[in-house]
Design an enzyme around this catalytic site. Sequence first.
Site, PDB file in Angstrom:
ATOM      1  N   TYR A  12      46.802 -25.814  58.542  1.00 27.77           N
ATOM      2  CA  TYR A  12      45.346 -25.690  58.598  1.00 27.77           C
ATOM      3  C   TYR A  12      44.726 -26.083  57.275  1.00 27.77           C
ATOM      4  CZ  TYR A  12      45.133 -21.263  55.965  1.00 27.77           C
ATOM      5  OH  TYR A  12      45.196 -20.313  54.989  1.00 27.77           O
ATOM      6  N   ARG A  40      45.729 -32.767  51.338  1.00 26.32           N
ATOM      7  CA  ARG A  40      46.628 -31.609  51.473  1.00 26.32           C
ATOM      8  C   ARG A  40      47.011 -31.396  52.933  1.00 26.32           C
ATOM      9  NH1 ARG A  40      44.857 -25.921  48.982  1.00 26.32           N
ATOM     10  NH2 ARG A  40      43.422 -26.009  50.752  1.00 26.32           N
ATOM     11  N   HIS A  88      61.890 -23.625  71.176  1.00 28.37           N
ATOM     12  CA  HIS A  88      61.854 -23.820  69.724  1.00 28.37           C
ATOM     13  C   HIS A  88      61.890 -25.301  69.342  1.00 28.37           C
ATOM     14  CE1 HIS A  88      62.492 -19.562  69.645  1.00 28.37           C
ATOM     15  NE2 HIS A  88      62.619 -19.519  68.339  1.00 28.37           N
ATOM     16  N   GLU A 147      50.772 -15.770  43.387  1.00 27.84           N
ATOM     17  CA  GLU A 147      49.346 -16.043  43.645  1.00 27.84           C
ATOM     18  C   GLU A 147      48.751 -14.857  44.373  1.00 27.84           C
ATOM     19  OE1 GLU A 147      48.872 -19.364  46.400  1.00 27.84           O
ATOM     20  OE2 GLU A 147      50.759 -18.855  47.359  1.00 27.84           O
ATOM     21  N   ARG A 197      57.231 -23.030  76.266  1.00 28.85           N
ATOM     22  CA  ARG A 197      57.845 -22.458  75.073  1.00 28.85           C
ATOM     23  C   ARG A 197      59.306 -22.856  74.904  1.00 28.85           C
ATOM     24  NH1 ARG A 197      60.078 -18.369  72.275  1.00 28.85           N
ATOM     25  NH2 ARG A 197      58.839 -17.421  70.634  1.00 28.85           N
ATOM     26  N   LEU A 203      50.580 -21.991  47.043  1.00 29.20           N
ATOM     27  CA  LEU A 203      49.731 -23.046  47.577  1.00 29.20           C
ATOM     28  C   LEU A 203      48.953 -23.617  46.402  1.00 29.20           C
ATOM     29  CD1 LEU A 203      48.691 -24.354  50.272  1.00 29.20           C
ATOM     30  CD2 LEU A 203      46.650 -22.980  49.874  1.00 29.20           C
ATOM     31  N   LYS A 246      50.329 -25.446  53.740  1.00 31.00           N
ATOM     32  CA  LYS A 246      49.267 -24.568  54.251  1.00 31.00           C
ATOM     33  C   LYS A 246      49.505 -24.351  55.745  1.00 31.00           C
ATOM     34  CE  LYS A 246      44.306 -23.878  53.484  1.00 31.00           C
ATOM     35  NZ  LYS A 246      44.359 -22.526  52.948  1.00 31.00           N
TER      36      LYS A 246
HETATM   37  N1  PMP Z   1      46.686 -19.540  47.857  1.00 27.19           N
HETATM   38  C1  PMP Z   1      46.653 -19.088  49.125  1.00 27.19           C
HETATM   39  C2  PMP Z   1      47.827 -18.358  49.661  1.00 27.19           C
HETATM   40  C3  PMP Z   1      45.528 -19.328  49.931  1.00 27.19           C
HETATM   41  O1  PMP Z   1      45.503 -18.901  51.207  1.00 27.19           O
HETATM   42  C4  PMP Z   1      44.407 -19.995  49.376  1.00 27.19           C
HETATM   43  C5  PMP Z   1      43.164 -20.226  50.187  1.00 27.19           C
HETATM   44  N2  PMP Z   1      43.389 -20.955  51.320  1.00 27.19           N
HETATM   45  C6  PMP Z   1      44.488 -20.452  48.053  1.00 27.19           C
HETATM   46  C7  PMP Z   1      45.639 -20.205  47.320  1.00 27.19           C
HETATM   47  C8  PMP Z   1      43.346 -21.200  47.429  1.00 27.19           C
HETATM   48  O2  PMP Z   1      43.289 -22.509  47.918  1.00 27.19           O
HETATM   49  P1  PMP Z   1      41.954 -23.369  47.904  1.00 27.19           P
HETATM   50  O3  PMP Z   1      41.416 -23.313  46.516  1.00 27.19           O
HETATM   51  O4  PMP Z   1      42.378 -24.723  48.300  1.00 27.19           O
HETATM   52  O5  PMP Z   1      41.019 -22.741  48.887  1.00 27.19           O
END
Ligand code: PMP
Length: 282
Positions: free
Chosen positions: A32, A51, A101, A177, A99, A201, A145
């Site tokens: 996403y 991304r 896998h 993070e 369904r 991320l 993501k």
């Molecule tokens: N880390 C994680 C785990 C996130 O879910 C997000 C937000 N989607 C971010 C960092 C920040 O990413 P961005 O600045 O691209 O929104």
Amino acid sequence: MELGYYDGQFRDINEKVIPIDERGHQFGDGVYEFIRVYKGTPLALSQHLDRLERSAKALLIELPFSRTDLEKIIEEGIQKSTLEEADIYMQVTRGISPRNHLFPDTKAELSMTIRHPRQMPDEAYEKGISTLLLEDERWANCYIKSLNLLPNILAKQAAASKGCKEAILVKDGYITEGSSSNVFVIKDQILYTTPATKQILCGITRTNVLACAKEEGIQVREQHMTIDFIKQADEAFVTSTSIGILPIARIDEQHLSSTRPIIDKLTNAYQIFREQQVHIQS
Ligand code: PMP
């Protein structure tokens, strides 16, 4: 007007459209993006679509639309919604198939919502937020993501149950993070953030805030940070597309200073960057 999009069509936001065999629903088998629209223009659209392409590629999902078509769909959605300020979520799943896998032969599916933006109250930016340190229980590929957000959801909920707005995740003693944000620390005038390895991320806001910091002459170090290090920060903040730069006031029981000269400087610089980007893209 808020809008949904599925199976090639814009729809009423409340329409029930996802088939039972949709792999996003069955397995969380998809990726996403979240994009923020300012003054009718999606901020940093090309970075978000880059991304999305990287995430899909990592999961061997072939995007169902070309880059130009994706841009057109987003543009059309913004126009149809007539929203000047909006939150856009896009999901691309491996498609619809009974369904199993194993990957199906079906085409990937794009879904999207365009809604009024969710906004943190001004008070959160003025006072800063409380955060809770929690074990990072996620997998080895957090740079993707992916739709699979269970550990993030559980961490955010655990933080909320203790009155905190964000969970800061810790793996092997080091900060990775936030549950939905990237983490920054300022110590002795230097800006620190976790390196963009597979463990986090790589936020679009993170990238752009780092660029702003360099422009402002702030020294930047992408370096792993311990719990003690973040608790002894002069200033700390989290970033994401929805919140921008959000100061941290408290980490567990540790209060941070309420004077935040570097955050103030960066917030200004990022605001100007955002306005310039929106102006250039529109
Ligand atoms: N880390 C994680 C785990 C996130 O879910 C997000 C937000 N989607 C971010 C960092 C920040 O990413 P961005 O600045 O691209 O929104």
